[in-house]
Design a protein around this motif. Structure first.
Motif, PDB file in Angstrom:
ATOM      1  N   ASN A 135       4.472   8.967  -5.302  1.00 59.68           N
ATOM      2  CA  ASN A 135       5.826   9.309  -4.866  1.00 59.68           C
ATOM      3  C   ASN A 135       6.786   9.281  -6.058  1.00 59.68           C
ATOM      4  O   ASN A 135       6.872   8.277  -6.768  1.00 59.68           O
ATOM      5  CB  ASN A 135       6.277   8.313  -3.796  1.00 59.68           C
ATOM      6  CG  ASN A 135       7.541   8.755  -3.093  1.00 59.68           C
ATOM      7  OD1 ASN A 135       8.540   9.059  -3.722  1.00 59.68           O
ATOM      8  ND2 ASN A 135       7.501   8.774  -1.768  1.00 59.68           N
ATOM      9  N   PRO A 136       7.529  10.363  -6.316  1.00 60.94           N
ATOM     10  CA  PRO A 136       8.425  10.412  -7.482  1.00 60.94           C
ATOM     11  C   PRO A 136       9.621   9.468  -7.392  1.00 60.94           C
ATOM     12  O   PRO A 136      10.306   9.258  -8.395  1.00 60.94           O
ATOM     13  CB  PRO A 136       8.886  11.879  -7.511  1.00 60.94           C
ATOM     14  CG  PRO A 136       8.712  12.367  -6.113  1.00 60.94           C
ATOM     15  CD  PRO A 136       7.519  11.637  -5.571  1.00 60.94           C
ATOM     16  N   SER A 168       4.663   2.304  -9.630  1.00 61.97           N
ATOM     17  CA  SER A 168       3.269   2.580  -9.281  1.00 61.97           C
ATOM     18  C   SER A 168       2.335   1.766 -10.173  1.00 61.97           C
ATOM     19  O   SER A 168       2.724   1.299 -11.246  1.00 61.97           O
ATOM     20  CB  SER A 168       2.976   4.075  -9.432  1.00 61.97           C
ATOM     21  OG  SER A 168       3.143   4.468 -10.789  1.00 61.97           O
ATOM     22  N   HIS A 169       1.083   1.625  -9.734  1.00 61.88           N
ATOM     23  CA  HIS A 169       0.106   0.825 -10.481  1.00 61.88           C
ATOM     24  C   HIS A 169      -1.068   1.637 -11.034  1.00 61.88           C
ATOM     25  O   HIS A 169      -1.917   1.083 -11.739  1.00 61.88           O
ATOM     26  CB  HIS A 169      -0.457  -0.283  -9.584  1.00 61.88           C
ATOM     27  CG  HIS A 169       0.514  -1.387  -9.307  1.00 61.88           C
ATOM     28  ND1 HIS A 169       0.757  -1.887  -8.058  1.00 61.88           N
ATOM     29  CD2 HIS A 169       1.329  -2.093 -10.141  1.00 61.88           C
ATOM     30  CE1 HIS A 169       1.656  -2.862  -8.109  1.00 61.88           C
ATOM     31  NE2 HIS A 169       2.028  -2.997  -9.364  1.00 61.88           N
ATOM     32  N   ALA A 170      -1.128   2.919 -10.719  1.00 62.88           N
ATOM     33  CA  ALA A 170      -2.301   3.710 -11.097  1.00 62.88           C
ATOM     34  C   ALA A 170      -2.555   3.681 -12.607  1.00 62.88           C
ATOM     35  O   ALA A 170      -3.692   3.481 -13.056  1.00 62.88           O
ATOM     36  CB  ALA A 170      -2.134   5.147 -10.607  1.00 62.88           C
ATOM     37  N   TYR A 171      -1.496   3.866 -13.403  1.00 57.98           N
ATOM     38  CA  TYR A 171      -1.697   3.907 -14.854  1.00 57.98           C
ATOM     39  C   TYR A 171      -2.146   2.553 -15.400  1.00 57.98           C
ATOM     40  O   TYR A 171      -3.008   2.495 -16.287  1.00 57.98           O
ATOM     41  CB  TYR A 171      -0.418   4.359 -15.560  1.00 57.98           C
ATOM     42  CG  TYR A 171      -0.564   4.356 -17.066  1.00 57.98           C
ATOM     43  CD1 TYR A 171      -1.370   5.304 -17.700  1.00 57.98           C
ATOM     44  CD2 TYR A 171       0.064   3.394 -17.852  1.00 57.98           C
ATOM     45  CE1 TYR A 171      -1.533   5.289 -19.077  1.00 57.98           C
ATOM     46  CE2 TYR A 171      -0.084   3.384 -19.229  1.00 57.98           C
ATOM     47  CZ  TYR A 171      -0.891   4.331 -19.834  1.00 57.98           C
ATOM     48  OH  TYR A 171      -1.067   4.310 -21.193  1.00 57.98           O
ATOM     49  N   SER A 199       0.833  -1.198   0.000  1.00 64.76           N
ATOM     50  CA  SER A 199       0.000   0.000   0.000  1.00 64.76           C
ATOM     51  C   SER A 199       0.869   1.249   0.000  1.00 64.76           C
ATOM     52  O   SER A 199       2.075   1.194   0.290  1.00 64.76           O
ATOM     53  CB  SER A 199      -0.901   0.003   1.234  1.00 64.76           C
ATOM     54  OG  SER A 199      -0.112   0.112   2.414  1.00 64.76           O
ATOM     55  N   ASP A 200       0.262   2.378  -0.318  1.00 65.33           N
ATOM     56  CA  ASP A 200       1.013   3.638  -0.295  1.00 65.33           C
ATOM     57  C   ASP A 200       1.540   3.936   1.104  1.00 65.33           C
ATOM     58  O   ASP A 200       2.622   4.515   1.267  1.00 65.33           O
ATOM     59  CB  ASP A 200       0.146   4.787  -0.811  1.00 65.33           C
ATOM     60  CG  ASP A 200      -1.226   4.851  -0.141  1.00 65.33           C
ATOM     61  OD1 ASP A 200      -1.536   3.979   0.696  1.00 65.33           O
ATOM     62  OD2 ASP A 200      -1.981   5.794  -0.463  1.00 65.33           O
ATOM     63  N   LYS A 201       0.800   3.498   2.129  1.00 63.68           N
ATOM     64  CA  LYS A 201       1.247   3.729   3.512  1.00 63.68           C
ATOM     65  C   LYS A 201       2.576   3.022   3.778  1.00 63.68           C
ATOM     66  O   LYS A 201       3.507   3.610   4.341  1.00 63.68           O
ATOM     67  CB  LYS A 201       0.173   3.224   4.484  1.00 63.68           C
ATOM     68  CG  LYS A 201       0.546   3.364   5.943  1.00 63.68           C
ATOM     69  CD  LYS A 201      -0.561   2.820   6.839  1.00 63.68           C
ATOM     70  CE  LYS A 201      -0.169   2.909   8.312  1.00 63.68           C
ATOM     71  NZ  LYS A 201      -1.238   2.361   9.198  1.00 63.68           N
TER      72      LYS A 201
END
Length: 240
Positions: free
Chosen positions: A211-212, A113-116, A96-98
Motif C-alpha cells: 500500500n503506497p 512495510s517490512h518486505a525490504y 497483517s496486510d489484511k
C-alpha cells in the motif's frame, strides 16, 4: 568508579546508584512469586535497523522482543541491544496486510512495510537457523509496523527525553538505505552475513502489492514529528 558504573557490557545506563543487595533479593523474590505473564509471552528476538521519520540521516540498530497475540497482530518491546543492560527505547506494533488495509488513510501514513527488511537480510533472528524462521519471515514480509521511539539513546540521552518519535523502516532508496558500517558491526557481532541472507531469501515471495500510504515519505518526501503543546484539561471537578 562512577564511570565504571555507568558502563556495563559496553552499554551506557542511566545515572543512579548501583543496585543494593536488598534490591536484588527483593527482585528475585518477586520473580519467584509473580507470574510475569506478559513478559513470558515474548518468544522472539529480532534484530534490525530503523530510521527517524523526521531525520533519516539518524539510523539505529534495534532489538525487538516479540509477542504474537494472534496470526495478524504482534507487539514488540524495542531495546537498543540484546544484552542484559539494554535500554527500553520504544514499542512497535505489527499488523497483517489484511488489518492494515482496514485502517484509515491518515493512520496508514504512520506505518512502514517490512518486505525490504526481510528480502535484504537486514532483519534477522539472532542465533536462530534460517530454516527454522523461514515461515515467520514469509509472514513478516507481508506485514506493516508502527514504531514509536521513546528514548533517543543514539544522540546521547541518558534518560528518556521529550515526546515519542516515529521511526521508519529501511528502504532501497538513497536516504532510506542503512549505513554499511552499522550493518558490518551488527553482522560481526552475530557472526552472520546480511548479503548471504539476502541471497538465501531470494525465493521468499514479495507481497503482490504494498500500500503506497505506508512508507509515506517515499512518495511525498515528508516525515512526521510530534511536538508538545499546552492544552486545556478536561476536569472532573473544578480546581480550587
Amino acid at each position: 568508579m562512577e564511570a565504571a558504573a555507568a558502563e556495563q557490557g559496553g552499554e551506557k545506563i542511566p545515572p543512579g546508584k548501583p543496585m543494593s543487595m536488598e534490591q536484588h533479593m527483593l527482585d528475585k523474590g518477586a520473580q519467584m512469586l509473580q507470574s510475569l505473564k506478559p513478559v513470558k509471552q515474548m518468544n522472539q528476538h529480532i534484530c534490525t535497523f530503523a530510521l527517524y521519520s523526521h531525520d533519516m540521516t539518524r539510523q539505529i540498530e534495534t532489538h525487538h522482543f516479540v509477542t504474537r497475540l494472534n496470526q495478524d497482530f504482534l507487539q514488540c518491546a524495542v531495546y537498543d541491544s540484546g544484552d542484559s543492560t539494554a535500554r527500553l527505547i520504544g514499542v512497535e506494533y505489527i499488523v497483517s496486510d489484511k488489518i492494515f488495509e482496514s485502517l484509515p488513510p491518515d493512520e496508514q501514513k504512520l506505518w512502514h512495510s517490512h518486505a525490504y527488511e526481510i528480502k535484504s537480510g537486514l532483519l534477522v533472528n539472532p542465533r536462530v537457523p534460517e530454516m527454522v524462521v523461514r515461515p515467520e519471515l514469509e509472514n513478516l514480509a507481508k506485514t506493516y509496523g508502527k514504531f514509536w521511539c521513546t528514548w533517543q539513546t543514539d544522540r546521547g540521552d541518558k534518560l528518556p527525553m521529550g515526546p515519542p518519535v516515529l521511526m521508519m523502516s529501511p528502504q532501497p532508496v538513497n536516504l532510506g538505505m542503512v549505513n554499511p558500517d552499522l550493518i558490518v558491526k551488527r553482522d560481526d557481532k552475530y557472526n552472520i552475513s546480511s548479503e548471504a541472507l539476502k541471497n538465501a531469501r531470494i525465493e521468499i515471495p514479495e507481497p503482490e502489492w504494498i500500500n503506497p500510504q505506508a512508507d509515506y515519505w517515499k512518495q511525498h518526501g515528508v516525515g512526521f514529528f510530534i511536538d508538545v503543546e499546552a492544552t486545556e484539561m478536561k476536569k472532573i471537578v473544578p480546581f480550587p
